[in-house]
Design a protein around this motif. Structure first.
Motif, PDB file in Angstrom:
ATOM      1  N   THR A 159      -5.720   3.952  -7.522  1.00  0.00           N
ATOM      2  CA  THR A 159      -5.640   5.108  -6.636  1.00  0.00           C
ATOM      3  C   THR A 159      -6.993   5.323  -5.960  1.00  0.00           C
ATOM      4  OG1 THR A 159      -3.968   6.162  -8.032  1.00  0.00           O
ATOM      5  CG2 THR A 159      -5.207   7.590  -6.530  1.00  0.00           C
ATOM      6  N   LEU A 160      -6.984   5.472  -4.652  1.00  0.00           N
ATOM      7  CA  LEU A 160      -8.210   5.688  -3.885  1.00  0.00           C
ATOM      8  C   LEU A 160      -8.125   7.039  -3.176  1.00  0.00           C
ATOM      9  CD1 LEU A 160     -10.905   4.570  -2.725  1.00  0.00           C
ATOM     10  CD2 LEU A 160      -9.546   3.660  -0.818  1.00  0.00           C
TER      11      LEU A 160
ATOM     12  N   LEU B  23     -10.223  -3.760  -2.103  1.00  0.00           N
ATOM     13  CA  LEU B  23      -9.176  -3.738  -3.133  1.00  0.00           C
ATOM     14  C   LEU B  23      -8.017  -4.649  -2.752  1.00  0.00           C
ATOM     15  CD1 LEU B  23      -9.198   0.102  -3.865  1.00  0.00           C
ATOM     16  CD2 LEU B  23      -9.930  -1.697  -5.437  1.00  0.00           C
TER      17      LEU B  23
ATOM     18  N   VAL C 200       0.874  -1.171   0.000  1.00  0.00           N
ATOM     19  CA  VAL C 200       0.000   0.000   0.000  1.00  0.00           C
ATOM     20  C   VAL C 200       0.910   1.220   0.000  1.00  0.00           C
ATOM     21  CG1 VAL C 200      -1.743   1.310   1.271  1.00  0.00           C
ATOM     22  CG2 VAL C 200      -1.829  -1.194   1.247  1.00  0.00           C
TER      23      VAL C 200
ATOM     24  N   GLU D  61       0.527   5.517 -10.109  1.00  0.00           N
ATOM     25  CA  GLU D  61      -0.171   4.330 -10.622  1.00  0.00           C
ATOM     26  C   GLU D  61       0.383   3.911 -11.981  1.00  0.00           C
ATOM     27  OE1 GLU D  61      -4.681   3.485 -12.213  1.00  0.00           O
ATOM     28  OE2 GLU D  61      -4.448   4.681 -10.393  1.00  0.00           O
TER      29      GLU D  61
ATOM     30  N   CYS E 159      -3.117   5.462  -1.674  1.00  0.00           N
ATOM     31  CA  CYS E 159      -4.195   6.093  -0.908  1.00  0.00           C
ATOM     32  C   CYS E 159      -3.634   7.069   0.122  1.00  0.00           C
ATOM     33  CB  CYS E 159      -5.051   5.022  -0.222  1.00  0.00           C
ATOM     34  SG  CYS E 159      -4.151   4.011   0.972  1.00  0.00           S
TER      35      CYS E 159
ATOM     36  N   THR F 297      -8.886   9.286  -0.411  1.00  0.00           N
ATOM     37  CA  THR F 297      -9.135   8.772   0.933  1.00  0.00           C
ATOM     38  C   THR F 297      -9.504   9.885   1.896  1.00  0.00           C
ATOM     39  OG1 THR F 297      -7.327   7.221   0.437  1.00  0.00           O
ATOM     40  CG2 THR F 297      -8.209   7.203   2.669  1.00  0.00           C
TER      41      THR F 297
ATOM     42  N   VAL G 264      -2.634  -0.564  -3.743  1.00  0.00           N
ATOM     43  CA  VAL G 264      -3.462   0.621  -3.559  1.00  0.00           C
ATOM     44  C   VAL G 264      -2.603   1.831  -3.213  1.00  0.00           C
ATOM     45  CG1 VAL G 264      -5.416   1.631  -2.341  1.00  0.00           C
ATOM     46  CG2 VAL G 264      -5.331  -0.850  -2.721  1.00  0.00           C
TER      47      VAL G 264
ATOM     48  N   LEU H  37     -10.907   0.200   0.781  1.00  0.00           N
ATOM     49  CA  LEU H  37      -9.496  -0.161   0.710  1.00  0.00           C
ATOM     50  C   LEU H  37      -9.304  -1.660   0.925  1.00  0.00           C
ATOM     51  CD1 LEU H  37      -6.500   0.464   0.626  1.00  0.00           C
ATOM     52  CD2 LEU H  37      -6.646   1.257   2.994  1.00  0.00           C
TER      53      LEU H  37
END
Length: 305
Positions: A104-105, A173, A46, A89, A182, A107, A180, A170
């Motif tokens: 990509t999150l 994923l 992560v 990414e 984030c 957050t 990820v 999250l």
């Protein structure tokens, strides 16, 4: 092993470099090479990152608007999270030959609207001004300002991160094997209203503190705080400086470190390393896998080997 890797500002921009898209991409490409080595070694990853220069650039662009047209900091944080996440990414996918999914999150990170930090803004953001100009802009826009060297800048609150409302997404994923990206820039700061709904708030969250919270909530095995400094040093900047290879959380907290640079990293590392079996490492970005393997940098954990 589940690893949370927090990228410092040098992952996107080296000291003294112009904030251009080409410079950022070139630096992220180097970061992606280091991070891909962790994935190739069989670890789950992560990624978090800072956004200070990018938020400053957007704030500078926003200064061209009328005061009531300027976008708030939570929106600027979301914009930079998307921009930086996109570059990381893409370059990480390329470094891994598209063998593993990356996402990509954006957050949200919950803070307390009554945090004392809101009454004592300390985090510099945006461009520098003369004192007269800073005072005029502060009066027009309702800013807080403070002296930064010979110039003046806007300062904003930096409250403590309390929770990450997007953990369910999250975890979904991660369960599907996705790498990820984030909690960019410490996450998008939000507060909870009386009815339980969330709303953005004018603040920036310390990236290392948010990364430690994220790593703890994920029950990660390791937290890597990556920058352009090889380790935590005793007597830093003197002829007697020496790298510290290992610390307990209590020993780490006892160090007298600069509040604006290494201090927050060590505090975040110590907080995460309180859990049995977890450890945090501080060191150079290009040494990411070696840090994980314990051959370089500073490792913080409850029990020494």
């Amino acid at each position: 092993m589940l690893v949370v890797a927090a990228l410092g500002g040098n992952a996107l921009l080296k000291r003294g470099e112009p904030l251009t898209a080409d410079n950022q991409r070139a630096n992220v490409r180097t970061a992606a090479t280091a991070l891909s080595a962790i994935v190739r070694a069989g670890h789950q990853l992560v990624i978090t990152h800072g956004n200070g220069p990018q938020v400053g650039l957007l704030a500078l662009q926003g200064a061209a608007y009328k005061p009531d047209e300027v976008y708030p900091l939570d929106v600027l944080g979301a914009e930079t999270g998307g921009m930086i996440g996109y570059i990381i990414e893409q370059e990480l996918e390329n470094a891994l030959d598209h063998a593993q999914p990356v996402a990509t999150l954006l957050t949200q990170v919950l803070v307390d609207g009554r945090d004392p930090a809101f009454g004592h803004p300390t985090k510099f953001i945006g461009p520098v001004y003369s004192r007269d100009e800073a005072e005029a802009r502060a009066a027009a826009a309702g800013w807080s300002i403070a002296q930064d060297g010979e110039k003046w800048r806007r300062v904003v609150p930096s409250p403590k991160p309390l929770d990450i409302p997007d953990m369910r997404v999250l975890q979904l994923l991660l369960d599907q094997g996705v790498i990820v990206i984030c909690t960019g820039g410490g996450g998008i700061p939000v507060r909870q209203r009386p009815d339980g709904s969330l709303i953005g708030i004018e603040a920036v969250i310390d990236k290392d503190a948010a990364s430690a919270l994220l790593a703890d909530k994920l029950s990660a095995d390791a937290l890597l705080l990556l920058s352009d400094v090889g380790a935590v040093y005793s007597d830093f900047g003197t002829n007697q400086q020496a790298a510290i290879t290992e610390l307990t959380p209590d020993e780490a907290r006892a160090l007298d470190l600069p509040a604006g640079s290494m201090g927050p990293k060590v505090e975040a590392a110590a907080a995460f390393a309180e859990r049995d079996g977890a450890f945090a490492c501080i060191g150079k970005l290009e040494d990411a896998l070696a840090l994980l393997q314990g051959t370089t940098g500073t490792r913080i954990r409850r029990r020494k080997a």
